[in-house]
Design an enzyme around this catalytic site. Structure first.
Site, PDB file in Angstrom:
ATOM      1  N   ARG A  54      -0.392  15.982 -43.562  1.00  0.00           N
ATOM      2  CA  ARG A  54      -0.991  16.387 -42.315  1.00  0.00           C
ATOM      3  C   ARG A  54      -0.974  15.272 -41.264  1.00  0.00           C
ATOM      4  NH1 ARG A  54      -6.485  16.683 -41.238  1.00  0.00           N
ATOM      5  NH2 ARG A  54      -7.061  18.528 -40.073  1.00  0.00           N
ATOM      6  N   CYS A 107     -25.559 -12.923 -20.806  1.00  0.00           N
ATOM      7  CA  CYS A 107     -25.513 -12.608 -22.241  1.00  0.00           C
ATOM      8  C   CYS A 107     -26.709 -13.229 -22.960  1.00  0.00           C
ATOM      9  CB  CYS A 107     -24.211 -13.143 -22.832  1.00  0.00           C
ATOM     10  SG  CYS A 107     -24.202 -13.104 -24.628  1.00  0.00           S
ATOM     11  N   CYS A 129     -25.445 -16.115 -25.549  1.00  0.00           N
ATOM     12  CA  CYS A 129     -24.760 -17.349 -25.134  1.00  0.00           C
ATOM     13  C   CYS A 129     -25.741 -18.537 -25.166  1.00  0.00           C
ATOM     14  CB  CYS A 129     -24.200 -17.183 -23.723  1.00  0.00           C
ATOM     15  SG  CYS A 129     -22.549 -16.453 -23.659  1.00  0.00           S
ATOM     16  N   HIS A 146     -18.392 -16.884 -25.627  1.00  0.00           N
ATOM     17  CA  HIS A 146     -18.626 -15.462 -25.379  1.00  0.00           C
ATOM     18  C   HIS A 146     -17.327 -14.649 -25.476  1.00  0.00           C
ATOM     19  CE1 HIS A 146     -20.928 -12.153 -23.630  1.00  0.00           C
ATOM     20  NE2 HIS A 146     -19.855 -11.875 -22.893  1.00  0.00           N
ATOM     21  N   ASN A 165     -21.152  -5.644 -36.563  1.00  0.00           N
ATOM     22  CA  ASN A 165     -20.797  -4.410 -35.868  1.00  0.00           C
ATOM     23  C   ASN A 165     -20.010  -4.850 -34.663  1.00  0.00           C
ATOM     24  OD1 ASN A 165     -21.460  -1.868 -36.584  1.00  0.00           O
ATOM     25  ND2 ASN A 165     -23.384  -1.808 -35.455  1.00  0.00           N
ATOM     26  N   GLY A 225     -20.988   0.974 -31.387  1.00  0.00           N
ATOM     27  CA  GLY A 225     -22.363   0.903 -30.910  1.00  0.00           C
ATOM     28  C   GLY A 225     -22.885  -0.520 -30.792  1.00  0.00           C
ATOM     29  N   SER A 257     -24.027  -3.774 -29.121  1.00  0.00           N
ATOM     30  CA  SER A 257     -24.677  -3.868 -27.814  1.00  0.00           C
ATOM     31  C   SER A 257     -24.144  -5.025 -26.981  1.00  0.00           C
ATOM     32  CB  SER A 257     -26.188  -4.024 -28.016  1.00  0.00           C
ATOM     33  OG  SER A 257     -26.453  -5.226 -28.722  1.00  0.00           O
ATOM     34  N   HIS A 295     -20.456 -10.615 -27.388  1.00  0.00           N
ATOM     35  CA  HIS A 295     -20.534 -11.986 -27.902  1.00  0.00           C
ATOM     36  C   HIS A 295     -20.364 -11.953 -29.433  1.00  0.00           C
ATOM     37  CE1 HIS A 295     -21.931 -16.214 -27.248  1.00  0.00           C
ATOM     38  NE2 HIS A 295     -21.924 -16.110 -28.570  1.00  0.00           N
ATOM     39  N   HIS A 333     -21.002 -11.968 -32.949  1.00  0.00           N
ATOM     40  CA  HIS A 333     -22.238 -12.125 -33.723  1.00  0.00           C
ATOM     41  C   HIS A 333     -22.311 -11.084 -34.821  1.00  0.00           C
ATOM     42  CE1 HIS A 333     -23.314  -8.758 -31.117  1.00  0.00           C
ATOM     43  NE2 HIS A 333     -24.286  -8.473 -31.966  1.00  0.00           N
ATOM     44  N   GLN A 356     -25.289  -9.570 -38.043  1.00  0.00           N
ATOM     45  CA  GLN A 356     -26.711  -9.409 -38.314  1.00  0.00           C
ATOM     46  C   GLN A 356     -27.000  -9.558 -39.794  1.00  0.00           C
ATOM     47  OE1 GLN A 356     -29.052  -6.400 -36.396  1.00  0.00           O
ATOM     48  NE2 GLN A 356     -27.312  -5.713 -35.172  1.00  0.00           N
ATOM     49  N   HIS A 401     -21.212  -7.252 -49.686  1.00  0.00           N
ATOM     50  CA  HIS A 401     -22.022  -6.715 -50.781  1.00  0.00           C
ATOM     51  C   HIS A 401     -22.127  -7.798 -51.850  1.00  0.00           C
ATOM     52  CE1 HIS A 401     -21.380  -2.223 -49.668  1.00  0.00           C
ATOM     53  NE2 HIS A 401     -22.503  -2.699 -49.198  1.00  0.00           N
ATOM     54  N   HIS A 455     -18.057  -9.082 -52.533  1.00  0.00           N
ATOM     55  CA  HIS A 455     -16.876  -8.575 -51.819  1.00  0.00           C
ATOM     56  C   HIS A 455     -17.265  -8.149 -50.413  1.00  0.00           C
ATOM     57  CE1 HIS A 455     -18.822  -5.088 -53.684  1.00  0.00           C
ATOM     58  NE2 HIS A 455     -18.375  -4.400 -52.645  1.00  0.00           N
ATOM     59  N   HIS A 476     -16.394  -5.435 -47.142  1.00  0.00           N
ATOM     60  CA  HIS A 476     -15.731  -4.206 -46.662  1.00  0.00           C
ATOM     61  C   HIS A 476     -15.519  -4.306 -45.152  1.00  0.00           C
ATOM     62  CE1 HIS A 476     -16.600  -1.909 -50.348  1.00  0.00           C
ATOM     63  NE2 HIS A 476     -17.802  -2.443 -50.319  1.00  0.00           N
ATOM     64  N   LYS A 505     -11.040   7.916 -35.594  1.00  0.00           N
ATOM     65  CA  LYS A 505     -11.379   8.892 -36.626  1.00  0.00           C
ATOM     66  C   LYS A 505     -12.840   9.300 -36.469  1.00  0.00           C
ATOM     67  CE  LYS A 505     -11.523  10.098 -41.272  1.00  0.00           C
ATOM     68  NZ  LYS A 505     -11.094  11.477 -41.163  1.00  0.00           N
ATOM     69  N   TYR A 550     -16.158  18.912 -41.946  1.00  0.00           N
ATOM     70  CA  TYR A 550     -16.075  18.914 -43.403  1.00  0.00           C
ATOM     71  C   TYR A 550     -16.641  17.622 -43.984  1.00  0.00           C
ATOM     72  CZ  TYR A 550     -14.233  19.767 -48.062  1.00  0.00           C
ATOM     73  OH  TYR A 550     -14.132  19.989 -49.407  1.00  0.00           O
ATOM     74  N   GLN A 585     -12.472  12.644 -45.696  1.00  0.00           N
ATOM     75  CA  GLN A 585     -11.076  13.093 -45.786  1.00  0.00           C
ATOM     76  C   GLN A 585     -10.227  12.178 -44.915  1.00  0.00           C
ATOM     77  OE1 GLN A 585      -9.310  14.560 -43.050  1.00  0.00           O
ATOM     78  NE2 GLN A 585      -7.487  15.067 -44.215  1.00  0.00           N
TER      79      GLN A 585
HETATM   80  P1  H2U Z   1     -25.746  -5.359 -32.094  1.00  0.00           P
HETATM   81  O1  H2U Z   1     -24.942  -5.820 -30.957  1.00  0.00           O
HETATM   82  O2  H2U Z   1     -24.944  -5.163 -33.362  1.00  0.00           O
HETATM   83  O3  H2U Z   1     -26.574  -4.181 -31.710  1.00  0.00           O
HETATM   84  O4  H2U Z   1     -26.760  -6.552 -32.444  1.00  0.00           O
HETATM   85  C1  H2U Z   1     -27.500  -7.228 -31.501  1.00  0.00           C
HETATM   86  C2  H2U Z   1     -28.896  -7.444 -32.050  1.00  0.00           C
HETATM   87  O5  H2U Z   1     -29.533  -8.402 -31.239  1.00  0.00           O
HETATM   88  C3  H2U Z   1     -29.745  -6.178 -32.020  1.00  0.00           C
HETATM   89  O6  H2U Z   1     -30.193  -5.896 -33.332  1.00  0.00           O
HETATM   90  C4  H2U Z   1     -30.902  -8.072 -31.106  1.00  0.00           C
HETATM   91  C5  H2U Z   1     -30.923  -6.557 -31.111  1.00  0.00           C
HETATM   92  O7  H2U Z   1     -32.121  -6.087 -31.634  1.00  0.00           O
HETATM   93  N1  H2U Z   1     -31.407  -8.699 -29.875  1.00  0.00           N
HETATM   94  C6  H2U Z   1     -32.350  -9.692 -29.969  1.00  0.00           C
HETATM   95  O8  H2U Z   1     -32.807 -10.010 -31.065  1.00  0.00           O
HETATM   96  N2  H2U Z   1     -32.782 -10.320 -28.841  1.00  0.00           N
HETATM   97  C7  H2U Z   1     -32.345 -10.005 -27.581  1.00  0.00           C
HETATM   98  O9  H2U Z   1     -32.714 -10.651 -26.613  1.00  0.00           O
HETATM   99  C8  H2U Z   1     -31.440  -8.845 -27.387  1.00  0.00           C
HETATM  100  C9  H2U Z   1     -30.880  -8.225 -28.628  1.00  0.00           C
HETATM  101 ZN    ZN Z   2     -22.397 -14.526 -24.813  1.00  0.00          ZN
END
Ligand code: H2U
Ligand code: ZN
Length: 366
Positions: free
Chosen positions: A28, A52, A55, A115, A155, A161, A163, A166, A168, A170, A283, A298, A300, A313, A318, A325
């Site tokens: 497919r 930022c 930074c 940055h 992420n 998603g 934010s 820069h 980084h 978590q 993990h 390891h 991922h 994707k 489904y 899939q």
């Molecule tokens: P993400 O970009 O993956 O969302 O991670 C940024 C994290 O930074 C997010 O969990 C934290 C947010 O809560 N953050 C701070 O701790 N302080 C800030 O001034 C802004 C964002």
């Molecule tokens: Zn920055």
């Protein structure tokens, strides 16, 4: 009728780590796409962005100022999902309405003061510092009595998603083993029970021998598109030596890991010529005081892009109601990544990153 082939016929593949199946539909892969195309995010960013919150020298949302850090910088998440001082307790009005308090510690790990960089563009020495920070944080946070598991992840990209561009990651650490590592722990234990061997030691060895799903490797680490991959260009980094957590890695292994992360992420960026979005994470063994020798640390990488920077994707329909899939086979995805250059396209002297300048076809040196 033709004999069954993984390259041509619909089939399902088993993930021995999570003990789940993925449906594969290689016939497919050529279907037309008239759906949503994501616009790639702008690629040029300043080395320092005064707006930022990650930074050096800048103010964060809680009013605290970041130091003028030169390597990595770790701080407690100002909007933590879990907190250390949550009171113990549970709510069980009925068997069907169960809830328990969950204590935790959430931190943000800046990979670089720059940055405009990402792991893919950072020098191996910079990534090595990140490896050291992952090791230190696992030990520091895992030593807390209320922390039984430490999840470190990145992420990357708007699409995921994230934010802030820069570089980084978590760390979320908590009392109870989260769902994914819990499934893997069961898979690792089930395999040991049957084979008296480590699943990931055996799997790494098998993939190095077969080569068809190998992306790149060095003396200590291997990056493969796992046989049971769900995301189109999903990869797994696994070490040759059986260790349960990152801090157990010696200096040479940490250098090799940094080298492999650089080469893998540069390939990702070279695939579609954009900063490649993904969620990645480690993990490792739980930090509940038990030895957990069944764990083989390891990493991922789960990237959403499918055909180009514009087509990703979706895990919908489904997949939400039935099972994951994929169309592109793991073997084809691995071959595409393997053939790419491991020098980032922004740093490559050849204009087209598609043409490898480091002769890495075997994935051994490139
Ligand atoms: P993400 O970009 O993956 O969302 O991670 C940024 C994290 O930074 C997010 O969990 C934290 C947010 O809560 N953050 C701070 O701790 N302080 C800030 O001034 C802004 C964002
Ligand atoms: Zn920055």
């Amino acid at each position: 009728m033709d004999a069954f082939s993984l390259a041509d016929h619909p089939h399902r593949r088993f993930n021995p780590l999570t003990q789940e199946w993925v449906l594969c539909s290689p016939h497919r892969a050529k279907r037309p796409w008239q759906g949503k195309r994501e616009a790639p995010p702008p690629t040029d960013r300043p080395a320092h962005d005064p707006k930022c919150y990650l930074c050096p020298g800048n103010l964060r949302a809680n009013g605290e100022r970041n130091p003028q850090y030169e390597g990595t910088h770790v701080f407690d998440n100002d909007f933590a999902t879990m907190l250390a001082d949550t009171p113990e307790g549970e709510s069980a009005a009925s068997d069907l309405l169960r809830a328990e308090s969950e204590r935790g510690w959430c931190r943000v790990i800046c990979f670089s003061p720059r940055h405009d960089l990402s792991l893919a563009e950072m020098p191996a020495a910079g990534i090595r510092r990140v490896v050291d920070v992952w090791c230190e944080q696992f030990e520091l946070v895992g030593a807390k009595s209320f922390v039984n598991y430490v999840q470190m992840f990145e992420n990357k990209g708007d699409l995921m998603g994230c934010s802030n561009p820069h570089p980084h990651g978590q760390l979320w650490a908590n009392q109870n083993l989260p769902t994914e590592p819990a499934k893997e722990q069961a898979g690792l234990l089930a395999y040991i029970e049957r084979k008296s061997h480590c699943l990931l030691c055996d799997y790494g060895e098998l993939e190095r021998r077969r080569g068809e799903r190998l992306v790149c490797a060095n003396d200590y680490f291997t990056a493969v598109v796992p046989f049971w991959a769900v995301w189109p260009f999903e990869t797994l980094i696994v070490g040759r030596r059986h260790v349960s957590s990152l801090p157990e890695l010696v200096a040479e292994e940490r250098d090799a890991l940094a080298d492999l992360i650089r080469r893998l992420t540069a390939r990702y960026d070279n695939l579609f010529g954009v900063s490649f979005p993904y969620s990645m994470g480690w993990h490792q063994r739980p930090t509940d005081g038990q030895p957990h020798a069944e764990w083989h640390v390891h990493c991922h990488f789960y990237p959403p892009l499918l055909r180009s920077a514009a087509v990703k994707k979706f895990m919908v329909g489904y997949e939400m109601l039935g099972m994951p899939q994929r169309d592109l086979t793991a073997e084809t995805a691995a071959e595409r990544l393997r053939k790419l250059c491991s020098v980032h396209h922004k740093q490559s002297r050849t204009t087209a990153a598609k043409f490898c300048c480091c002769q890495s076809a075997a994935g051994k040196s490139g």
